[in-house]
Write a protein that holds these residues in place. Structure first.
Motif, PDB file in Angstrom:
ATOM      1  N   MET A 154      46.220  40.317  82.400  1.00 44.14           N
ATOM      2  CA  MET A 154      45.321  41.280  83.002  1.00 44.14           C
ATOM      3  C   MET A 154      44.353  40.556  83.927  1.00 44.14           C
ATOM      4  SD  MET A 154      42.307  43.619  81.367  1.00 44.14           S
ATOM      5  CE  MET A 154      41.097  42.317  81.549  1.00 44.14           C
ATOM      6  N   THR A 155      44.210  41.088  85.148  1.00 45.87           N
ATOM      7  CA  THR A 155      43.204  40.588  86.079  1.00 45.87           C
ATOM      8  C   THR A 155      42.438  41.784  86.613  1.00 45.87           C
ATOM      9  OG1 THR A 155      44.795  40.650  87.903  1.00 45.87           O
ATOM     10  CG2 THR A 155      44.526  38.542  86.780  1.00 45.87           C
ATOM     11  N   GLY A 156      41.186  41.553  86.901  1.00 42.51           N
ATOM     12  CA  GLY A 156      40.364  42.633  87.427  1.00 42.51           C
ATOM     13  C   GLY A 156      39.048  42.087  87.939  1.00 42.51           C
ATOM     14  N   ASP A 157      38.153  42.989  88.257  1.00 44.12           N
ATOM     15  CA  ASP A 157      36.832  42.591  88.721  1.00 44.12           C
ATOM     16  C   ASP A 157      36.152  41.760  87.644  1.00 44.12           C
ATOM     17  OD1 ASP A 157      37.373  44.130  90.949  1.00 44.12           O
ATOM     18  OD2 ASP A 157      36.332  45.892  90.166  1.00 44.12           O
ATOM     19  N   GLU A 158      36.009  40.469  87.922  1.00 51.90           N
ATOM     20  CA  GLU A 158      35.281  39.565  87.031  1.00 51.90           C
ATOM     21  C   GLU A 158      35.918  39.391  85.655  1.00 51.90           C
ATOM     22  OE1 GLU A 158      32.639  38.045  88.426  1.00 51.90           O
ATOM     23  OE2 GLU A 158      32.751  39.298  90.216  1.00 51.90           O
ATOM     24  N   ALA A 159      37.213  39.647  85.504  1.00 53.15           N
ATOM     25  CA  ALA A 159      37.856  39.498  84.196  1.00 53.15           C
ATOM     26  C   ALA A 159      39.278  38.977  84.359  1.00 53.15           C
ATOM     27  CB  ALA A 159      37.870  40.827  83.453  1.00 53.15           C
ATOM     28  N   GLU A 160      39.682  38.189  83.378  1.00 54.06           N
ATOM     29  CA  GLU A 160      41.055  37.707  83.316  1.00 54.06           C
ATOM     30  C   GLU A 160      41.395  37.511  81.851  1.00 54.06           C
ATOM     31  OE1 GLU A 160      43.530  33.855  84.748  1.00 54.06           O
ATOM     32  OE2 GLU A 160      42.213  34.790  86.217  1.00 54.06           O
ATOM     33  N   ALA A 161      42.547  38.000  81.421  1.00 52.67           N
ATOM     34  CA  ALA A 161      42.931  37.901  80.017  1.00 52.67           C
ATOM     35  C   ALA A 161      44.439  37.929  79.884  1.00 52.67           C
ATOM     36  CB  ALA A 161      42.315  39.052  79.219  1.00 52.67           C
ATOM     37  N   THR A 162      44.905  37.453  78.730  1.00 50.58           N
ATOM     38  CA  THR A 162      46.307  37.590  78.358  1.00 50.58           C
ATOM     39  C   THR A 162      46.344  38.307  77.015  1.00 50.58           C
ATOM     40  OG1 THR A 162      46.339  35.431  77.262  1.00 50.58           O
ATOM     41  CG2 THR A 162      47.055  35.512  79.580  1.00 50.58           C
ATOM     42  N   ALA A 163      47.461  38.963  76.754  1.00 55.94           N
ATOM     43  CA  ALA A 163      47.625  39.691  75.496  1.00 55.94           C
ATOM     44  C   ALA A 163      49.097  39.666  75.106  1.00 55.94           C
ATOM     45  CB  ALA A 163      47.142  41.131  75.656  1.00 55.94           C
ATOM     46  N   SER A 164      49.364  39.978  73.833  1.00 56.62           N
ATOM     47  CA  SER A 164      50.754  39.963  73.359  1.00 56.62           C
ATOM     48  C   SER A 164      51.435  41.315  73.527  1.00 56.62           C
ATOM     49  CB  SER A 164      50.800  39.533  71.890  1.00 56.62           C
ATOM     50  OG  SER A 164      50.132  40.487  71.090  1.00 56.62           O
ATOM     51  N   GLY A 165      50.707  42.336  73.947  1.00 59.34           N
ATOM     52  CA  GLY A 165      51.283  43.657  74.163  1.00 59.34           C
ATOM     53  C   GLY A 165      50.205  44.640  74.550  1.00 59.34           C
ATOM     54  N   LEU A 166      50.619  45.885  74.847  1.00 57.21           N
ATOM     55  CA  LEU A 166      49.637  46.892  75.232  1.00 57.21           C
ATOM     56  C   LEU A 166      50.121  48.286  74.908  1.00 57.21           C
ATOM     57  CD1 LEU A 166      50.290  48.769  77.960  1.00 57.21           C
ATOM     58  CD2 LEU A 166      49.999  46.618  79.088  1.00 57.21           C
ATOM     59  N   VAL A 180      44.188  39.560  72.289  1.00 56.74           N
ATOM     60  CA  VAL A 180      43.644  39.246  73.611  1.00 56.74           C
ATOM     61  C   VAL A 180      42.988  37.871  73.619  1.00 56.74           C
ATOM     62  CG1 VAL A 180      42.029  39.990  75.397  1.00 56.74           C
ATOM     63  CG2 VAL A 180      43.236  41.695  74.029  1.00 56.74           C
ATOM     64  N   ARG A 181      43.220  37.143  74.695  1.00 50.75           N
ATOM     65  CA  ARG A 181      42.543  35.870  74.974  1.00 50.75           C
ATOM     66  C   ARG A 181      42.178  35.891  76.447  1.00 50.75           C
ATOM     67  NH1 ARG A 181      43.100  32.100  70.937  1.00 50.75           N
ATOM     68  NH2 ARG A 181      44.741  32.589  69.445  1.00 50.75           N
ATOM     69  N   GLY A 182      40.930  35.513  76.751  1.00 51.48           N
ATOM     70  CA  GLY A 182      40.546  35.494  78.159  1.00 51.48           C
ATOM     71  C   GLY A 182      39.064  35.369  78.344  1.00 51.48           C
ATOM     72  N   SER A 183      38.644  35.666  79.553  1.00 51.79           N
ATOM     73  CA  SER A 183      37.226  35.571  79.881  1.00 51.79           C
ATOM     74  C   SER A 183      36.840  36.722  80.786  1.00 51.79           C
ATOM     75  CB  SER A 183      36.939  34.248  80.584  1.00 51.79           C
ATOM     76  OG  SER A 183      37.628  34.200  81.814  1.00 51.79           O
ATOM     77  N   MET A 184      35.541  37.024  80.769  1.00 54.10           N
ATOM     78  CA  MET A 184      35.033  38.047  81.652  1.00 54.10           C
ATOM     79  C   MET A 184      33.572  37.761  81.962  1.00 54.10           C
ATOM     80  SD  MET A 184      34.821  41.207  78.938  1.00 54.10           S
ATOM     81  CE  MET A 184      33.946  42.357  79.926  1.00 54.10           C
TER      82      MET A 184
END
Length: 192
Positions: A154-166, A180-184
């Motif tokens: 996932m990428t977006g305004d001021e955020a980036e993350a990975t996940a195992s599903g959705l 979820v693992r990432g930063s924002m």
């Protein structure tokens, strides 16, 4: 009066002559009927739009598309089941808002009671200000939900993350990511 009868006779004769002209139609190729391919796997269309519709169970979507895919190439696999390549899809929520999806390939099942779509390979889903990239996404029309157990970026305004599903529920405008693992970056006041 005699001139009118002759004119009508001449026109009738010309029409009769024209319909008898021309070479005979060629016989169908072996394995094909005069009405199209004998083997449905040969039924391929270019630049095709496939749709799934709301069920009319009081959710406000009766008779309106809930899912649409525009594919560069589609092949009929069996009655109501199409495979496709190079596609752009849209999920419509109950208010008519659109979620855009791109995929290299997939399938749409338009049979009653089974309405669903599977998008695969280089799937990109844009919802709100974020983009989700994954390898597989399934749309269940009756549930009005999209799901995947494939890794998600996932990428977006001021955020980036990975996940195992959705799981994605367009009517609620809700995306649920698993593991979820990432930063924002939080936006707001810079005061400590």
């Amino acid at each position: 009066m005699r001139l009118r009868r002759n004119r009508a006779s001449v026109i009738a004769a010309i029409i009769a002559a024209l319909t008898a002209c021309g070479p005979p139609l060629p016989a169908p190729e072996e394995g094909r009927s005069a009405n199209g391919p004998a083997d449905r796997s040969e039924a391929t269309m270019q630049d095709m739009v496939l749709r799934l519709y709301g069920g009319g169970d009081g959710d406000g979507t009766a008779g309106r598309p809930t899912f649409r895919v525009h594919a560069a190439r589609s092949t009929l696999l069996e009655d109501g089941v199409w495979s496709f390549e190079d596609a752009r899809a849209v999920i419509y929520d109950q208010q008519g808002n659109e979620t855009l999806i791109e995929a290299a390939r997939g399938q749409v099942d338009q049979r009653d009671g089974r309405e669903a779509a599977m998008l695969e390979q280089d799937v990109s889903l844009r919802a709100g200000g974020m983009t989700l990239q994954l390898e597989r996404l399934e749309w269940a029309n009756a549930e009005r939900a999209a799901r995947s157990d494939a890794p998600v970026r996932m990428t977006g305004d001021e955020a980036e993350a990975t996940a195992s599903g959705l799981s994605y529920f367009p009517d609620a405008r809700r995306v649920i990511l698993s593991d979820v693992r990432g930063s924002m970056t939080l936006k707001g006041d810079d005061t400590p």
